[in-house]
Motif scaffolding. Structure first.
Motif, short mmCIF file in Angstrom:
data_model
loop_
_atom_site.label_atom_id
_atom_site.label_comp_id
_atom_site.label_asym_id
_atom_site.label_seq_id
_atom_site.Cartn_x
_atom_site.Cartn_y
_atom_site.Cartn_z
N GLN A 272 45.16 48.97 22.97
CA GLN A 272 44.10 49.42 23.87
C GLN A 272 43.02 48.35 24.04
O GLN A 272 42.53 48.12 25.14
CB GLN A 272 43.49 50.72 23.32
CG GLN A 272 44.42 51.92 23.43
CD GLN A 272 43.88 53.15 22.73
OE1 GLN A 272 43.09 53.04 21.77
NE2 GLN A 272 44.30 54.33 23.16
N GLU A 273 42.66 47.69 22.96
CA GLU A 273 41.65 46.64 23.03
C GLU A 273 42.14 45.44 23.84
O GLU A 273 41.40 44.88 24.66
CB GLU A 273 41.27 46.21 21.61
CG GLU A 273 40.14 45.19 21.57
CD GLU A 273 39.76 44.82 20.16
OE1 GLU A 273 39.05 43.80 19.98
OE2 GLU A 273 40.19 45.52 19.21
N ARG A 274 43.39 45.07 23.61
CA ARG A 274 43.94 43.93 24.38
C ARG A 274 43.99 44.23 25.87
O ARG A 274 43.64 43.38 26.69
CB ARG A 274 45.35 43.59 23.88
CG ARG A 274 45.37 42.87 22.53
CD ARG A 274 46.79 42.47 22.16
NE ARG A 274 47.35 41.51 23.11
CZ ARG A 274 48.64 41.15 23.15
NH1 ARG A 274 49.48 41.69 22.28
NH2 ARG A 274 49.06 40.27 24.02
N LEU A 275 44.42 45.44 26.22
CA LEU A 275 44.47 45.80 27.63
C LEU A 275 43.07 45.82 28.25
O LEU A 275 42.89 45.42 29.41
CB LEU A 275 45.14 47.16 27.80
CG LEU A 275 46.67 47.19 27.63
CD1 LEU A 275 47.18 48.62 27.65
CD2 LEU A 275 47.35 46.36 28.72
N GLY A 276 42.09 46.29 27.48
CA GLY A 276 40.71 46.29 28.00
C GLY A 276 40.20 44.89 28.26
O GLY A 276 39.56 44.62 29.27
N GLN A 277 40.50 43.95 27.35
CA GLN A 277 40.08 42.56 27.54
C GLN A 277 40.79 41.92 28.72
O GLN A 277 40.17 41.20 29.52
CB GLN A 277 40.36 41.77 26.26
CG GLN A 277 39.49 42.16 25.08
CD GLN A 277 39.90 41.47 23.80
OE1 GLN A 277 40.98 40.87 23.71
NE2 GLN A 277 39.05 41.55 22.77
N LEU A 278 42.10 42.18 28.85
CA LEU A 278 42.85 41.62 29.98
C LEU A 278 42.32 42.17 31.30
O LEU A 278 42.22 41.43 32.29
CB LEU A 278 44.34 41.96 29.84
CG LEU A 278 45.10 41.22 28.74
CD1 LEU A 278 46.50 41.80 28.58
CD2 LEU A 278 45.19 39.73 29.08
N LEU A 279 41.96 43.46 31.31
CA LEU A 279 41.42 44.06 32.53
C LEU A 279 40.11 43.40 32.92
O LEU A 279 39.89 43.06 34.09
CB LEU A 279 41.22 45.56 32.31
CG LEU A 279 40.61 46.33 33.49
CD1 LEU A 279 41.55 46.30 34.70
CD2 LEU A 279 40.31 47.77 33.09
N GLN A 280 39.22 43.20 31.96
CA GLN A 280 37.93 42.58 32.25
C GLN A 280 38.09 41.16 32.78
O GLN A 280 37.46 40.77 33.77
CB GLN A 280 37.06 42.58 30.99
CG GLN A 280 35.68 41.96 31.21
CD GLN A 280 34.83 42.02 29.96
OE1 GLN A 280 35.23 42.62 28.96
NE2 GLN A 280 33.67 41.41 30.00
N VAL A 281 38.96 40.39 32.14
CA VAL A 281 39.19 39.00 32.58
C VAL A 281 39.77 38.98 33.99
O VAL A 281 39.37 38.16 34.84
CB VAL A 281 40.13 38.27 31.60
CG1 VAL A 281 40.55 36.92 32.16
CG2 VAL A 281 39.45 38.09 30.26
N LEU A 282 40.72 39.87 34.28
CA LEU A 282 41.34 39.90 35.60
C LEU A 282 40.32 40.26 36.68
O LEU A 282 40.27 39.62 37.74
CB LEU A 282 42.49 40.91 35.61
CG LEU A 282 43.23 41.08 36.94
CD1 LEU A 282 43.91 39.78 37.34
CD2 LEU A 282 44.25 42.21 36.85
N ILE A 283 39.51 41.28 36.42
CA ILE A 283 38.51 41.72 37.41
C ILE A 283 37.50 40.60 37.66
O ILE A 283 37.11 40.35 38.80
CB ILE A 283 37.81 43.00 36.92
CG1 ILE A 283 38.79 44.18 36.97
CG2 ILE A 283 36.58 43.31 37.75
CD1 ILE A 283 38.27 45.46 36.37
#
Length: 801
Positions: free
Chosen positions: A283-294
């Motif tokens: 969950q933490e990794r997906l949250g970080q990837l989402l923030q970087v992508l946005i």
């Protein structure tokens, strides 16, 4: 695939036949080399020799693998055109199945030729390049497609687990019922065994689902890393486009990639929520990837001008690649502000110190359904004022770099919290006066050419090897002039001699370091301008007036006087070449071989023609005018080489008007030509080329009034433009041929002394307005005798219309 990365840099500079020979379309087209670059370079092609027949089996294995990979790529490719192309290539390569060893040797030779070309052109491949070359969009999207399939597998597995879990729940309920109502140990045991099998199956599938989820997150991380790398490559190439490097500004593929990864991220987060038990790591990794992508999806699509004058309007466009995923409702407003180089290095926080005032610095992010792009366009932005930093030493205001920072707060559909996004522009130089434009552009050229990828903003080296500088000058010149005719080795060597002030140096300059000061801070020896100011003047002149001459190879261009004398010393009289002026900004001169008084030869340089000169009369017409230049170096007849640049002669107009044309004369030719045509009445005046055509006529009128009967020749060192009537009937009369050329006259013009009182009372207009395109009027009854006073009076009277 390092070798192919270097080849992609080199291919754009190779001639077409060389590329076609290297990658023959009927046997090993360049698409195969591109799509399978990594795999090809990992195989041992060097082992293949035609004489070793035992290697045929290994060669056939490699050939079959290539054909199979091409067919697989074709089947998985959604693009119909690419699919058909790949299938066609795979079919054409089956011709080698009878001679696979020949195929292996062919690939071996191709790789050897590539290496030879890379060694022969170290300048091209050693220039700063982004570390990761653009990969095939097809292979990248193929990875994303594989990721999407993995996510589908996770979803299907979840549904299967749900079905098995329901069956398990049902069997447990049956077991409880059987246990209460039946006493059959066999049936109970059988039911227990089935329940245990279902529990094991659910647990095994749950473990598999967790493993699949972890693989999906890893794969998403890899795909997103490659996406961000590709975005950086796009921005890097956009930066390099300033100095003429090729640049594809299409962002549609990258936008599709961003949208797909956002969708995958959302589905994986949903799958984690449906598990029931939290998995904090994923969950933490997906949250970080989402923030970087946005935050990485904001791109400056159309950069602002990199030299901006205060109080002047300019525009820029920012594009958001996840625009279709923006949450509806409140519009997204992007704000622009100007920041210093120091502020650009610490973009984690919003700059608090305002260093400039921007007008019209907000724009709404709007979606265009036709182009499927979401952009904010700042159409009338302007820098009202700018605050300068404290400069060090001799640093000029035109060396100070700023940037525009674009920022906004954005909400994405499916995400709970809004995100702050920001992006900076390429470096800009702010000027307050047009005279600073040239030096500011030099700062930008140095920054674009020699900055490193992922640098600290906006650090550049103080010195670079000449080979990199030379490559930059060539790219900038060809792109600015919009020509395919590059600077040759003689041009490049002369430029090196000039910037290093080594006119006698004949060795290779490639590895000698050239400094920023030599480029545009220190004036050239004996001149009042820098190297860049001089070079930019030549580019501007060529772009505006000499593009076709240069593209046709008629201009030798950059050549020193020593080299000039060396190549012209044994040529016949009248041989000439065109070279850019060494002593004047934005000038082109004609160097030619002429005879001396004692029968020898000398090389002379005609006064350079500037932009203003060529606006008055084109280079082709000037070359046509000068009779004693006959052959373009080495031996091309002048009229054959420049014929298409000659202006067609004017047809005699009706109404008694004589058309007027300009002619270029060299040295004393203007006076000599006029005297030879009319020993009594022809009047020739030498000209200052900087004067306008209107000055030419007023001076001519003055001279005519002062001396109607006698020729008045003035000495001249360089060139002049002569205004002559070109209508045949009057040209035949030696008394009516009037030659005008421009110069500062020794006595002031006094029209009252040459016009009688009667003429002053009857003349319609007191002044004379001259239009260089208007013909001079001669009445039909104008005499052709020796009474020149009457002729001149009538001429002056009729100049007005």
């Amino acid at each position: 695939m390092a070798q192919w990365m270097h080849m992609t840099q080199l291919i754009q500079y190779l001639p077409g036949p060389t590329v076609n020979d290297l990658y023959p379309s009927n046997s090993f087209p360049i698409e195969v080399r591109h799509f399978l670059a990594d795999w090809i370079e990992k195989q041992r092609w060097e082992d293949f020799v035609l004489e070793k027949v035992e290697q045929e089996g290994q060669a056939k294995i490699l050939l079959d693998q290539i054909i199979s990979m091409l067919q697989s790529m074709a089947q998985e490719n959604a693009n119909v055109v690419e699919k058909m192309k790949l299938l066609q290539i795979s079919r054409s390569m089956t011709i080698f199945q009878q001679q696979p060893l020949q195929f292996g040797v062919m690939v071996r030779d191709m790789l050897r030729k590539e290496m030879a070309l890379l060694r022969a052109h170290p300048t091209v491949v050693s220039s700063p390049q982004y570390p990761q070359c653009r990969e095939s969009s097809f292979s990248n999207m193929q990875d994303v497609d594989n990721l999407v399939f993995k996510v589908l597998e996770v979803q299907e597995l979840r549904q299967t687990i749900h079905q098995v879990q329901e069956e398990l729940n049902w069997e447990r309920q049956n077991y409880e019922s059987i246990g209460n109502g039946l006493d059959s140990s066999t049936e109970i045991q059988k039911l227990q065994t089935h329940i245990q099998q279902l529990e094991y199956k659910v647990k095994a599938m749950a473990t598999k689902r967790f493993q699949l989820l972890k693989e999906c997150v890893d794969c998403l991380d890899q795909c997103q890393t490659r996406l961000i790398s590709r975005l950086k490559v796009w921005m890097w190439e956009q930066h390099k486009a300033t100095i003429g490097h090729p640049f594809d500004d299409n962002l549609n593929v990258l936008q599709t990639w961003c949208e797909q990864l956002l969708g995958v991220n959302g589905k994986l987060r949903q799958e984690l929520m449906l598990i029931g038990e939290p998995i904090p790591e994923l969950q933490e990794r997906l949250g970080q990837l989402l923030q970087v992508l946005i935050q990485s999806s904001l791109v400056v699509d159309k950069q602002p001008p990199q030299v901006i004058k205060t109080q002047s309007k300019f525009s820029t466009t920012v594009r958001y690649l996840l625009g279709e995923k923006v949450a509806p409702g409140k519009p997204v407003v992007l704000k622009a502000q100007i920041i210093t180089e120091l502020q650009a290095r610490s973009l984690g926080n919003v700059p608090s110190d305002n260093v400039g005032e921007l007008i019209n610095n907000t724009a709404i992010l709007e979606h265009n359904t036709a182009s499927k792009s979401t952009c904010a366009t700042f159409r009338n932005m302007s820098i009202k004022k700018i605050k300068r930093a404290d400069r060090k030493g001799s640093e000029s205001v035109t060396e100070e770099k700023f940037a525009l920072l674009f920022s906004a707060e954005i909400s994405i559909t499916g995400c709970d919290t809004p995100y702050r996004i920001q992006m900076i522009s390429l470096p800009v130089v702010v000027i307050v006066h047009g005279s600073q434009d040239n030096n500011a552009l030099a700062t930008i050229i140095w920054d674009c050419a020699f900055s490193e990828p992922d640098r600290v903003p906006f650090v550049v080296p103080e010195r670079v090897p000449w080979r990199l500088m030379c490559s930059t000058l060539n790219s900038k010149f060809t792109s600015e002039v919009q020509t395919q005719h590059h600077l040759d080795q003689y041009n490049q060597h002369f430029l090196a001699q000039k910037i290093f002030d080594k006119p006698d140096f004949a060795d290779d300059f490639s590895n000698i370091m050239v400094s920023w000061a030599q480029f545009n801070k220190e004036v050239l020896p004996g001149r009042t301008f820098t190297f860049w100011q001089w070079f930019e003047g030549v580019m501007d002149l060529t772009k505006k007036h000499l593009k076709t001459y240069w593209s046709d190879g008629l201009i030798f261009g950059f050549i020193g006087k020593q080299h000039l004398h060396l190549i012209l010393k044994d040529r016949p009289n009248g041989t000439f070449l065109l070279r850019f002026s060494d002593s004047e900004i934005g000038g082109i001169t004609i160097a030619y071989v002429s005879a001396t008084e004692n029968g020898g030869q000398k090389i002379q340089n005609i006064q350079p023609f500037t932009k203003r000169d060529l606006e008055i009369r084109s280079l082709g017409d000037r070359i046509q005018d000068i009779n004693h230049i006959t052959f373009l170096y080495p031996d091309y007849p002048k009229h054959k080489a420049f014929h298409k640049y000659y202006t067609e002669p004017q047809h005699p107009p009706s109404g008694g008007y004589i058309p007027v044309s300009l002619q270029t004369k060299v040295g004393m030719d203007a006076g000599a030509a006029a005297l030879s045509e009319s020993p009594h009445n022809a009047v020739s005046y030498s000209m200052d080329p900087a004067l306008s055509v209107s000055n030419m006529v007023s001076h001519a009128g003055s001279a005519l009034s002062e001396s109607p009967h006698h020729a008045v020749p003035y000495s001249m060192d360089d060139t002049s433009v002569t205004l002559v009537p070109s209508m045949a009937p009057h040209a035949e009369s030696p008394h009516n041929a009037v030659s005008y050329s421009m110069h500062q006259f020794q006595q002031p013009f006094s029209p009252q002394e040459s016009i009688t009182q009667d003429q002053m009372e009857t003349t319609a207009s007191p002044g004379v307005d001259f239009n260089p395109n208007s013909p001079v009027v001669f009445p039909h009854d104008m005499g052709t005798g020796d009474n020149m006073d009457l002729v001149l009076d009538t001429l002056l009277k009729n100049l007005g219309p």
